[in-house]
Design a protein around this motif. Structure first.
Motif, PDB file in Angstrom:
ATOM      1  N   UNK A 228       0.784  -1.077  -0.060  1.00  0.00           N
ATOM      2  CA  UNK A 228       0.108  -0.103   0.082  1.00  0.00           C
ATOM      3  C   UNK A 228       0.810   1.327   0.124  1.00  0.00           C
ATOM      4  N   UNK A 229       1.842   1.249   0.881  1.00  0.00           N
ATOM      5  CA  UNK A 229       2.774   2.451   0.863  1.00  0.00           C
ATOM      6  C   UNK A 229       3.395   2.511  -0.342  1.00  0.00           C
ATOM      7  N   UNK A 230       4.050   1.384  -0.925  1.00  0.00           N
ATOM      8  CA  UNK A 230       4.700   1.619  -2.296  1.00  0.00           C
ATOM      9  C   UNK A 230       3.659   2.219  -3.298  1.00  0.00           C
ATOM     10  N   UNK A 231       2.470   1.701  -3.457  1.00  0.00           N
ATOM     11  CA  UNK A 231       1.540   2.224  -4.379  1.00  0.00           C
ATOM     12  C   UNK A 231       1.474   3.802  -4.152  1.00  0.00           C
ATOM     13  N   UNK A 232       1.129   4.231  -3.205  1.00  0.00           N
ATOM     14  CA  UNK A 232       0.630   5.743  -2.744  1.00  0.00           C
ATOM     15  C   UNK A 232       2.093   6.552  -3.234  1.00  0.00           C
ATOM     16  N   UNK A 233       3.243   5.821  -2.974  1.00  0.00           N
ATOM     17  CA  UNK A 233       4.447   6.704  -3.210  1.00  0.00           C
ATOM     18  C   UNK A 233       4.774   6.764  -4.546  1.00  0.00           C
TER      19      UNK A 233
END
Length: 61
Positions: free
Chosen positions: A20-25
């Motif tokens: 989730x963090x990677x996608x948002x970044x």
């Protein structure tokens, strides 16, 4: 510059939510045309590889 409005949609990384963090970044970087910097598709103008710089200096000297 207030960056909180740009990163507010990026989940805070807590050690468990990498996907989730990677996608948002990734979305954030795309929005600001910064993906090439992260993926290596962009190089800083004027910076040369050591061998190229040495070859040019040898011509001058």
């Amino acid at each position: 510059m207030n960056t909180s409005k740009y990163v507010s949609h990026v989940a805070k990384f807590d050690g468990q939510n990498y996907s989730l963090w990677k996608l948002g970044l990734w979305v954030l970087l795309e929005q600001h045309d910064l993906i090439d910097i992260v993926t290596g598709g962009y190089t800083i103008p004027g910076i040369m590889e050591d061998a190229e710089r040495d070859a040019q200096l040898a011509i001058i000297v």
